[in-house]
Design an enzyme around this catalytic site. Structure first.
Site, PDB file in Angstrom:
ATOM      1  N   ASP A   1       0.530  -0.782   0.408  1.00  0.00           N
ATOM      2  CA  ASP A   1      -0.123  -0.045   0.069  1.00  0.00           C
ATOM      3  C   ASP A   1       0.927   1.512   0.028  1.00  0.00           C
ATOM      4  O   ASP A   1       1.859   1.427   1.029  1.00  0.00           O
ATOM      5  CB  ASP A   1      -1.280   0.090   1.686  1.00  0.00           C
TER       6      ASP A   1
ATOM      7  N   TYR B   1       2.920  10.191  -0.150  1.00  0.00           N
ATOM      8  CA  TYR B   1       4.631   8.773   0.493  1.00  0.00           C
ATOM      9  C   TYR B   1       5.680   9.388  -0.732  1.00  0.00           C
ATOM     10  O   TYR B   1       6.582   9.224   0.536  1.00  0.00           O
ATOM     11  CB  TYR B   1       4.021   7.397   0.380  1.00  0.00           C
TER      12      TYR B   1
ATOM     13  N   LYS C   1      -2.666   6.279  -4.714  1.00  0.00           N
ATOM     14  CA  LYS C   1      -3.432   6.953  -3.634  1.00  0.00           C
ATOM     15  C   LYS C   1      -3.820   8.246  -4.760  1.00  0.00           C
ATOM     16  O   LYS C   1      -2.346   9.208  -4.375  1.00  0.00           O
ATOM     17  CB  LYS C   1      -3.547   7.080  -2.318  1.00  0.00           C
TER      18      LYS C   1
ATOM     19  N   HIS D   1      -7.500   9.938  -1.371  1.00  0.00           N
ATOM     20  CA  HIS D   1      -7.088   9.669  -0.601  1.00  0.00           C
ATOM     21  C   HIS D   1      -7.887   9.938   0.946  1.00  0.00           C
ATOM     22  O   HIS D   1      -7.844   9.505   1.941  1.00  0.00           O
ATOM     23  CB  HIS D   1      -5.461   9.935  -0.547  1.00  0.00           C
TER      24      HIS D   1
ATOM     25  N   LEU E   1      -2.320  -0.350  14.751  1.00  0.00           N
ATOM     26  CA  LEU E   1      -1.574  -0.885  15.043  1.00  0.00           C
ATOM     27  C   LEU E   1      -1.841   0.633  16.364  1.00  0.00           C
ATOM     28  O   LEU E   1      -1.045   0.717  17.536  1.00  0.00           O
ATOM     29  CB  LEU E   1      -0.415  -1.139  15.626  1.00  0.00           C
TER      30      LEU E   1
END
Length: 278
Positions: free
Chosen positions: A49, A54, A79, A112, A194
């Protein structure tokens, strides 16, 4: 290290499927991304992903090309960034992402963020529909969309997103939005599954981990798996990458699920608010 069990697939509403556990590359530097993608694939991940924002799509593409895993075995998501919304701009941005990845198609393309104040996400969605019709985006979906925004896409285009990627972890469980996903037939995918490690020291999590002889991260990822979510944990540490995918050889009890359900907090959001983020 022993090889982890194969990752289950989650069915999408367009007839395709996505691995339930993937490797996220958020905040990975472009230079380190190829090697880490290679390590992830070697550890058993078959879903990567990334996103235009990014800055490492090129590294992901290089990592894919430098492994012995065939392209057909890997599910690649990227995205559309906020400043490229709008029908024509979306198509140009997609072309740029494909060029950086060095691919002729992606398995999943997402908007996004909805950026409601821009008023362009519906036009962007129409562009994604066209990209899917052309076969260049095999599946299409969104990220960080609200229930009302999802319903608008469906009502005005007749095409339901395959997936909505949202912030989701034990401290921010988004039950109402998840229920809307079930009603609409949309898969729930968790980013920051997480909780950016903030949930790993919760006593309820550590007690379960101690009893099972597992790490807190494995317990949280198992919680995602057993709830039917897709999760994309990110790590730059090979040992943790292997640990994060080794979550299919144990189960949580109903008492475990009840304890984790109790960690949900009204102020549990870590990331931006989708209604205001631009």
């Amino acid at each position: 290290m022993t090889a982890p069990d194969p990752v289950p697939q989650i069915a999408l509403n367009d007839g395709r499927s996505i691995p339930q556990l993937g490797f996220g590359v958020w905040r990975l530097q472009e230079a380190e991304t190829p090697a880490l993608v290679g390590t992830a694939l070697g550890s058993g991940y078959r879903s990567i992903d990334t996103a235009a924002a990014y800055g490492n799509e090129g590294g992901v593409g290089r990592g894919l090309r430098e492994t012995i895993v065939s392209r057909a075995e890997v599910f690649v998501t990227t995205k559309l960034w906020n400043d490229a919304q709008g029908y024509d701009a979306t198509r140009h941005a997609f072309d740029d992402s494909l060029a950086r990845l060095g691919l002729d198609h992606v398995d999943l393309y997402l908007i996004h963020w909805p950026c409601p104040d821009r008023g362009l996400y519906l036009d962007s969605w129409r562009a994604l529909i066209r990209l899917q019709e052309e076969g260049r985006a095999a599946s299409i979906g969104v990220s960080n969309f609200t229930e009302d925004q999802l319903e608008r896409l469906v009502n005005e285009t007749g095409v339901t997103p395959a997936l909505n990627q949202i912030e989701l972890h034990p401290r921010f469980q988004q039950r109402s939005l998840r229920a809307a996903h079930v009603r609409l037939g949309i898969v729930t995918e968790a980013w920051s599954p997480l909780g950016q490690a903030q949930v790993l020291d919760e006593p309820a999590i550590t007690r379960i981990a101690d009893r099972l002889g597992r790490s807190p991260a494995q317990v949280v990822l198992r919680w995602h798996i057993e709830n039917g979510f897709v999760a994309i944990p990110k790590s730059a540490t090979p040992a943790r990458m292997h640990e994060n995918i080794d979550v299919f050889g144990f189960s949580l009890t109903q008492e475990d699920h009840t304890a984790i359900a109790g960690l949900d907090r009204a102020d549990g959001r870590i990331g931006p608010d989708p209604m205001t983020f631009q």
